[in-house]
Design a protein around this motif. Sequence first.
Motif, PDB file in Angstrom:
ATOM      1  N   GLU A  27      13.480  -4.859 -15.628  1.00  0.00           N
ATOM      2  CA  GLU A  27      13.301  -5.802 -15.068  1.00  0.00           C
ATOM      3  C   GLU A  27      12.541  -5.945 -13.753  1.00  0.00           C
ATOM      4  O   GLU A  27      11.651  -6.496 -13.621  1.00  0.00           O
ATOM      5  CB  GLU A  27      14.523  -6.618 -14.797  1.00  0.00           C
ATOM      6  N   ILE A  28      12.777  -4.630 -12.953  1.00  0.00           N
ATOM      7  CA  ILE A  28      11.892  -4.523 -11.734  1.00  0.00           C
ATOM      8  C   ILE A  28      10.515  -4.223 -11.965  1.00  0.00           C
ATOM      9  O   ILE A  28       9.588  -4.600 -11.334  1.00  0.00           O
ATOM     10  CB  ILE A  28      12.616  -3.412 -10.890  1.00  0.00           C
ATOM     11  N   GLN A  29      10.208  -3.323 -13.183  1.00  0.00           N
ATOM     12  CA  GLN A  29       9.185  -3.150 -13.706  1.00  0.00           C
ATOM     13  C   GLN A  29       8.116  -4.234 -13.934  1.00  0.00           C
ATOM     14  O   GLN A  29       7.014  -4.430 -13.757  1.00  0.00           O
ATOM     15  CB  GLN A  29       9.107  -2.108 -15.034  1.00  0.00           C
ATOM     16  N   ARG A  30       9.092  -5.104 -14.790  1.00  0.00           N
ATOM     17  CA  ARG A  30       8.381  -6.544 -15.112  1.00  0.00           C
ATOM     18  C   ARG A  30       7.815  -7.267 -13.927  1.00  0.00           C
ATOM     19  O   ARG A  30       6.765  -7.859 -13.708  1.00  0.00           O
ATOM     20  CB  ARG A  30       9.082  -7.413 -16.197  1.00  0.00           C
ATOM     21  N   ILE A  31       8.788  -7.229 -12.832  1.00  0.00           N
ATOM     22  CA  ILE A  31       8.553  -8.150 -11.719  1.00  0.00           C
ATOM     23  C   ILE A  31       7.301  -7.450 -10.822  1.00  0.00           C
ATOM     24  O   ILE A  31       6.494  -8.097 -10.524  1.00  0.00           O
ATOM     25  CB  ILE A  31       9.724  -8.149 -10.806  1.00  0.00           C
ATOM     26  N   ALA A  32       7.290  -6.184 -10.789  1.00  0.00           N
ATOM     27  CA  ALA A  32       6.351  -5.436 -10.296  1.00  0.00           C
ATOM     28  C   ALA A  32       4.938  -5.817 -10.817  1.00  0.00           C
ATOM     29  O   ALA A  32       3.909  -5.941  -9.931  1.00  0.00           O
ATOM     30  CB  ALA A  32       6.526  -4.093 -10.117  1.00  0.00           C
ATOM     31  N   VAL A  33       4.861  -5.739 -12.043  1.00  0.00           N
ATOM     32  CA  VAL A  33       3.557  -6.099 -12.706  1.00  0.00           C
ATOM     33  C   VAL A  33       3.376  -7.437 -12.548  1.00  0.00           C
ATOM     34  O   VAL A  33       1.981  -7.692 -12.320  1.00  0.00           O
ATOM     35  CB  VAL A  33       3.681  -5.754 -14.261  1.00  0.00           C
TER      36      VAL A  33
ATOM     37  N   SER B  79       0.819  -1.175  -0.022  1.00  0.00           N
ATOM     38  CA  SER B  79       0.051  -0.040  -0.052  1.00  0.00           C
ATOM     39  C   SER B  79       0.793   1.221   0.016  1.00  0.00           C
ATOM     40  O   SER B  79       0.372   2.331  -0.489  1.00  0.00           O
ATOM     41  CB  SER B  79      -0.902  -0.062   1.278  1.00  0.00           C
ATOM     42  N   LEU B  80       2.106   0.884   0.210  1.00  0.00           N
ATOM     43  CA  LEU B  80       2.982   2.416   0.355  1.00  0.00           C
ATOM     44  C   LEU B  80       4.010   2.247  -0.662  1.00  0.00           C
ATOM     45  O   LEU B  80       4.461   3.459  -1.027  1.00  0.00           O
ATOM     46  CB  LEU B  80       3.685   2.511   1.815  1.00  0.00           C
ATOM     47  N   GLY B  81       4.380   1.161  -1.071  1.00  0.00           N
ATOM     48  CA  GLY B  81       5.470   0.959  -1.891  1.00  0.00           C
ATOM     49  C   GLY B  81       7.070   1.477  -1.235  1.00  0.00           C
ATOM     50  O   GLY B  81       6.934   1.236  -0.164  1.00  0.00           O
ATOM     51  N   GLY B  82       8.076   1.643  -2.075  1.00  0.00           N
ATOM     52  CA  GLY B  82       9.170   1.822  -1.348  1.00  0.00           C
ATOM     53  C   GLY B  82      10.346   1.535  -2.195  1.00  0.00           C
ATOM     54  O   GLY B  82      10.170   1.734  -3.391  1.00  0.00           O
TER      55      GLY B  82
ATOM     56  N   GLN C 224      -3.320  -0.124 -12.896  1.00  0.00           N
ATOM     57  CA  GLN C 224      -2.999   0.126 -11.697  1.00  0.00           C
ATOM     58  C   GLN C 224      -1.491  -0.088 -11.196  1.00  0.00           C
ATOM     59  O   GLN C 224      -1.208   0.339  -9.801  1.00  0.00           O
ATOM     60  CB  GLN C 224      -3.907  -0.407 -10.541  1.00  0.00           C
ATOM     61  N   VAL C 225      -0.678  -0.264 -11.970  1.00  0.00           N
ATOM     62  CA  VAL C 225       0.657  -0.586 -11.686  1.00  0.00           C
ATOM     63  C   VAL C 225       1.513   0.849 -12.074  1.00  0.00           C
ATOM     64  O   VAL C 225       1.573   1.008 -13.305  1.00  0.00           O
ATOM     65  CB  VAL C 225       1.223  -1.992 -12.374  1.00  0.00           C
ATOM     66  N   GLY C 226       1.954   1.522 -11.166  1.00  0.00           N
ATOM     67  CA  GLY C 226       2.795   2.561 -11.452  1.00  0.00           C
ATOM     68  C   GLY C 226       3.987   2.304 -12.035  1.00  0.00           C
ATOM     69  O   GLY C 226       4.477   1.210 -12.231  1.00  0.00           O
ATOM     70  N   ASP C 227       4.902   3.194 -12.408  1.00  0.00           N
ATOM     71  CA  ASP C 227       6.109   3.379 -13.160  1.00  0.00           C
ATOM     72  C   ASP C 227       6.974   2.936 -12.024  1.00  0.00           C
ATOM     73  O   ASP C 227       7.151   3.970 -11.134  1.00  0.00           O
ATOM     74  CB  ASP C 227       6.430   4.388 -13.893  1.00  0.00           C
ATOM     75  N   VAL C 228       8.042   2.093 -11.969  1.00  0.00           N
ATOM     76  CA  VAL C 228       9.243   2.011 -11.495  1.00  0.00           C
ATOM     77  C   VAL C 228      10.170   3.080 -11.868  1.00  0.00           C
ATOM     78  O   VAL C 228      10.365   3.239 -13.043  1.00  0.00           O
ATOM     79  CB  VAL C 228       9.811   0.428 -11.526  1.00  0.00           C
ATOM     80  N   VAL C 229      10.926   3.702 -10.909  1.00  0.00           N
ATOM     81  CA  VAL C 229      11.660   4.805 -11.266  1.00  0.00           C
ATOM     82  C   VAL C 229      13.144   4.463 -10.936  1.00  0.00           C
ATOM     83  O   VAL C 229      13.543   3.967  -9.744  1.00  0.00           O
ATOM     84  CB  VAL C 229      11.285   6.079 -10.553  1.00  0.00           C
TER      85      VAL C 229
ATOM     86  N   HIS D 212      12.874   2.928  -6.899  1.00  0.00           N
ATOM     87  CA  HIS D 212      11.450   3.155  -6.412  1.00  0.00           C
ATOM     88  C   HIS D 212      10.547   2.483  -6.831  1.00  0.00           C
ATOM     89  O   HIS D 212      10.252   2.395  -8.352  1.00  0.00           O
ATOM     90  CB  HIS D 212      11.239   4.584  -6.170  1.00  0.00           C
ATOM     91  N   VAL D 213       9.737   1.608  -6.154  1.00  0.00           N
ATOM     92  CA  VAL D 213       8.757   0.793  -6.354  1.00  0.00           C
ATOM     93  C   VAL D 213       7.511   1.249  -6.091  1.00  0.00           C
ATOM     94  O   VAL D 213       7.382   1.328  -4.758  1.00  0.00           O
ATOM     95  CB  VAL D 213       8.800  -0.648  -6.072  1.00  0.00           C
ATOM     96  N   PRO D 214       6.412   1.794  -6.732  1.00  0.00           N
ATOM     97  CA  PRO D 214       5.163   2.502  -6.261  1.00  0.00           C
ATOM     98  C   PRO D 214       4.145   1.389  -5.567  1.00  0.00           C
ATOM     99  O   PRO D 214       4.372   0.536  -5.662  1.00  0.00           O
ATOM    100  CB  PRO D 214       4.674   3.200  -7.652  1.00  0.00           C
ATOM    101  N   PRO D 215       3.381   1.889  -4.896  1.00  0.00           N
ATOM    102  CA  PRO D 215       2.354   1.218  -4.227  1.00  0.00           C
ATOM    103  C   PRO D 215       1.654   0.290  -5.331  1.00  0.00           C
ATOM    104  O   PRO D 215       1.235   0.740  -6.299  1.00  0.00           O
ATOM    105  CB  PRO D 215       1.441   2.179  -3.538  1.00  0.00           C
ATOM    106  N   SER D 216       1.153  -0.776  -5.018  1.00  0.00           N
ATOM    107  CA  SER D 216       0.246  -1.870  -6.010  1.00  0.00           C
ATOM    108  C   SER D 216      -0.730  -2.287  -5.202  1.00  0.00           C
ATOM    109  O   SER D 216      -1.369  -3.226  -5.811  1.00  0.00           O
ATOM    110  CB  SER D 216       1.337  -2.934  -6.568  1.00  0.00           C
ATOM    111  N   GLY D 217      -1.153  -1.801  -4.447  1.00  0.00           N
ATOM    112  CA  GLY D 217      -2.421  -2.499  -3.728  1.00  0.00           C
ATOM    113  C   GLY D 217      -2.047  -3.807  -3.052  1.00  0.00           C
ATOM    114  O   GLY D 217      -0.827  -4.145  -2.938  1.00  0.00           O
TER     115      GLY D 217
END
Length: 487
Positions: free
Chosen positions: A431-437, A405-408, A449-454, A476-481
Amino acid sequence: MTTGSSRTLFYSLVVPKRHVKDAKTALERRRVYDGDRKIRPATADDVDSLDSESCYVIPTNISQMARDGAVDDILQSLQLADLAGRVLHVICEEANDRSAQSSMEKVVKTWLTELSTTTRAPDVEDVEALLHGLPTTYSIYKPMLLLPPTSFQSPAWRALFSACTQTQVKKLFQILATGFGVTHVATNAPIPLHAKKGVENIVRSPTDLCPLYGDFGPVVSSHVPMTYDFDHAFWVSAKQNGITQVWAPRHTMFSRGNITEKARLLTLPSVLSSVEQGRRDGLGCAAVDLYAGIGYFAFSYLAAGVGQVLCWDVNAWSIEGLRRGAGAKKWTIRVMGAEGSNVYEAANGDLRTSRLLAFTQSNEMALSAINVLRRHIPPIRHVNCGLLPTSRGSWETAVAALDPSLGGWLHLHENFALGEIESKALHVRDEIQRIAVALVSPEEERRGQVGDVVLGHIQRVKSYAPGVWHCVLDVHVPPSGERRAGS
């Protein structure tokens, strides 16, 4: 060289052998080359490289002006920007290492005098050759004097030692220990990536430590260490950034060179803002270190105000060092066994009374423990992946460990070729973006609803090998629910 806080430090350049002449000439042209100190081979204390013998340390007379940072930035501030690309690392050393030489010479001369009075004294034909071959750098990790691996290895020293008795040689190192105010003396070499027979050195055991004087405790054994083993081992300590770290040199490693990264975490805006947010909302802030070792980065998080750090390491000796180091700062710690069965028991207790939760197990088991404990600990806002040459195997765990809910932030330690740092870092971000999705529910993915990894920052920590840099990527990995159950 380990120095006291009152001593002046001066910059030295770590340079590949092929660039030594050009770098020395450039320093001489600007009149900043320190001719009183010798150009010397780089050691494990200077670079992380397994091929450190191909690098050399060139001394300057430029006093330390600021905290270490990226090499190119330091060279720019020193008006040595034209050496960019040829200097692997900039380190700080005591200005007059003749003090080390003179201390060594005093010890050796005392020993030679005593040697000459014994009944079986070997002939010493060339005292100057012996004195010339003495180490000029060293580290003191109380109560141990650690010397470079080339110490006392010159032809003159080899010949003399072969003519001496074991008692006579031991006497030299006894006098050396007394002269430097320690009880143990050893030489060391870089930690090998592979142990004997090509097996990966997963626990990073210091297999090339060579004790010269003092009882270093039992040799490394294959069994899981018990309290008896810990109690009978030899332990040393070092203080960096006001934080004490403890380790058993026969059983685990210590890397002095990551001091700048440990210092960076102490004031890193993303860490401090997470701490402040946790203070405002009353939820607190937690971090995870998936390769904790003896507490290199875990302790920095705590010192920066993070409420709780969860640590994983497969080396029980490292976890014991972490436990002892935490005790030096009076940080409370709870150590979980390799089986992890007491995680459920711990979840029923008051976990927040422990600043550190340490797991003696592979980080492959980390996520299952985090999922059990998540409701009982502060939100996890930072995850450190400090394995070299790559931490890639832990990225999925790291992303999933962050509070949904907060990301990090992820702090990923990687090795990159000098000319590929930026491009490779972007590949890591992708690669981190792919994992987050992949970790969110299909419905969330459909809704976008998957934000952009920065990729927030690339920190060049230190040279690892010629042309290869140890970097830390702040991602930075955004919140993802709510992420998928069991992820």
